[in-house]
Enzyme design. Structure first.
Site, short mmCIF file in Angstrom:
data_model
loop_
_atom_site.label_atom_id
_atom_site.label_comp_id
_atom_site.label_asym_id
_atom_site.label_seq_id
_atom_site.Cartn_x
_atom_site.Cartn_y
_atom_site.Cartn_z
N LYS A 1 1.54 -3.45 7.44
CA LYS A 1 1.78 -3.67 6.01
C LYS A 1 3.26 -3.63 5.67
O LYS A 1 3.72 -4.27 4.73
CB LYS A 1 1.00 -2.64 5.18
CG LYS A 1 -0.50 -2.91 5.10
CD LYS A 1 -0.82 -4.03 4.09
CE LYS A 1 -2.30 -4.22 3.89
NZ LYS A 1 -2.63 -5.26 2.90
N THR B 1 0.80 -1.23 0.00
CA THR B 1 0.00 0.00 0.00
C THR B 1 0.83 1.28 0.00
O THR B 1 1.93 1.32 0.58
CB THR B 1 -0.91 0.02 1.25
OG1 THR B 1 -1.45 1.34 1.41
CG2 THR B 1 -0.17 -0.35 2.52
N TYR C 1 -1.86 0.21 10.94
CA TYR C 1 -2.12 -0.48 9.67
C TYR C 1 -0.87 -0.45 8.78
O TYR C 1 -0.43 -1.48 8.25
CB TYR C 1 -3.30 0.19 8.95
CG TYR C 1 -3.45 -0.19 7.50
CD1 TYR C 1 -4.02 -1.41 7.12
CD2 TYR C 1 -3.02 0.67 6.48
CE1 TYR C 1 -4.17 -1.75 5.78
CE2 TYR C 1 -3.17 0.33 5.14
CZ TYR C 1 -3.74 -0.88 4.79
OH TYR C 1 -3.87 -1.23 3.46
N GLU D 1 0.17 3.64 1.82
CA GLU D 1 0.26 4.06 3.23
C GLU D 1 1.67 3.85 3.77
O GLU D 1 2.06 4.47 4.76
CB GLU D 1 -0.74 3.29 4.09
CG GLU D 1 -2.14 3.83 4.05
CD GLU D 1 -2.29 5.18 4.73
OE1 GLU D 1 -1.95 5.30 5.91
OE2 GLU D 1 -2.75 6.12 4.07
#
Ligand code: NAP
Ligand code: GDD
Length: 375
Positions: free
Chosen positions: A178, A150, A174, A152
């Protein structure tokens, strides 16, 4: 062309077609449902992992499970969970996939601040569980593995735009989870020569987007306000910028990444970024309720309908509860590598087309809940 074989009585008959077999974790989510459609259309047998829940939890797959769907008989759901290693081994042993798309995750950034440990297990250790299950079932030299990484990961960005070389700086539990998954994939590629790759996907949306991600929250509220079913939309940071694409286009890239000779990581993005504020303006305008902003940017700013039937009505307010403990202010991806090496078109669906498709779908669903089955 199907191959032709001789039967015992000498007559020629078509031999069964050797179909490729794919396993999708997270098949019940937004991306999983589009990917299942894509793979079925390409002739795959598709196995999907579903979690046990106390109520019906796969509305996005309803149409595929309908026997009238063209390839329904090639689609199979199995109970398993990324945090249950044994269940992953069982599903791999039983289905022997050639391609695995690991899309399963606790995928909501703000929720990850409330569920940090669970997020770490599902979205981080879950990746390692899947990689180890591949080894435990002896599939490591035959299977191709896709990991849903991601944008992110870039978090507090170190460069604009972000590409495959940009350093990571995660800003939420999160993203931290990841990051673990990202490096697990790279490590297993180097250590065991596995075909395992990361798709570093920037935000992608659709009418099937979960209802608490900002784009869908906006388009769903726009429809409800238009139909007089909701008074106002409450948002957090209006000035966060995202590179928003269409999920249907992005799952094509996942597939392309597994059709290469060697596994590599790719950034998947449109190459354009815009604010939450701009997305909201476009969405309200699409429904015939253009808005203007009043007040200073911050908690007291409001969005007011500028013209039409609802002119003067306040339809957007800011609520502090939607601000995050640490924010990712700006994401903008550079999809050059995917364009060049995979031949992928990052501009297939424009932001305006995406907004229009989502608003139109939500207007239809707000008027008729059964319309959901069309999306
Ligand atoms: P989504 O709609 O939230 O779907 C997540 C899926 O993961 C659901 O099927 C969910 O099952 C499943 N899941 C959650 N916990 C699990 C567990 N412990 N074991 C097995 N499955 C589990 O997410 P999405 O938007 O389709 O995104 C797909 C993947 O891409 C996610 O990994 C996400 O983090 C990543 N990603 C998404 C974007 C984006 O903008 N959409 C961008 C970059 C990366 P239930 O339906 O039972 O909850
Ligand atoms: N959800 C939400 N709700 N976000 C809001 C709101 C609100 O009411 N108001 C403003 N925002 C801002 C968030 O602060 C964030 O900056 C931005 O809108 C986008 O939020 P989300 O739609 O929740 O997505 P995300 O960018 O945090 O995460 C999504 O994209 C990632 C890829 O960059 C998820 O799909 C992740 O799973 C994915 O990895």
């Amino acid at each position: 062309m199907p191959s032709v074989a001789s039967s015992p009585n000498g007559a020629s008959e078509a031999a069964p077609v050797e179909r490729r077999v794919a396993l999708i974790t997270g098949v019940t989510g937004q991306d999983g449902s589009y990917l299942a459609e894509l793979l079925l259309a390409k002739g795959y047998v598709v196995h999907g992992l579903k979690r046990r829940a106390s109520s019906y939890n796969h509305p996005r797959l309803e149409h595929i499970l309908d026997q009238k769907y063209p390839n329904s008989e090639r689609f199979h759901l199995h109970y398993a969970d990324l945090i249950d290693f044994g269940s992953l081994c069982a599903i791999l042993r039983d289905t022997k996939p050639q391609e695995i798309y690991n899309l399963g995750a606790q995928s909501h950034v703000q929720v990850s601040f409330q569920l940090p440990q669970y997020t770490a297990e599902a979205s981080g250790v879950g990746v390692m569980n899947m990689l180890e299950a591949i080894r435990a079932t002896g599939l490591e030299q035959t299977v191709k593995f896709y990991q849903a990484s991601t944008s992110e990961l870039y978090g507090k960005v170190h460069a604009i735009p972000q590409d495959e070389e940009t350093p990571f700086h995660p800003r939420s539990p999160y993203a931290v989870a990841k990051l673990y998954g990202f490096w697990a994939v790279k490590n297993y590629r180097e250590a065991y020569d596995m075909y395992a790759c990361n798709g570093i996907l920037f935000n992608h949306e659709s009418p099937r987007r979960g209802e608490i991600f900002v784009t869908r929250k906006i388009t769903k509220a726009v429809a409800a306000i238009k139909l007089g079913k909701q008074e106002c939309l409450y948002l957090g940071n209006l000035d966060a910028k995202r590179d928003w694409g269409h999920a249907r286009d992005y799952v094509e890239c996942m597939w392309l990444m597994l059709q290469q000779d060697t596994a590599e990581d790719f950034v998947i993005a449109t190459g354009e970024t815009t604010t939450v504020r701009d997305f909201a303006e476009r969405a309200f305008a699409r429904a015939g309720m253009p808005i203007r902003w009043e007040g200073k940017p911050g908690l007291t700013e409001t969005g007011v309908v500028a013209e039409g039937e609802l002119a003067g009505k306040t339809v957007v307010r800011v609520n502090a509860k939607y601000f995050r403990p640490a924010e990712v202010e700006l994401l903008l991806g550079d999809p050059s590598k995917a364009r060049t090496k995979l031949g992928w078109n990052p501009q297939k669906t424009s932001l305006q087309q995406l907004v229009e498709e989502m608003v139109d779908a939500d207007l239809e669903m707000a008027a008729d809940p059964n319309a959901y089955l069309k999306y």
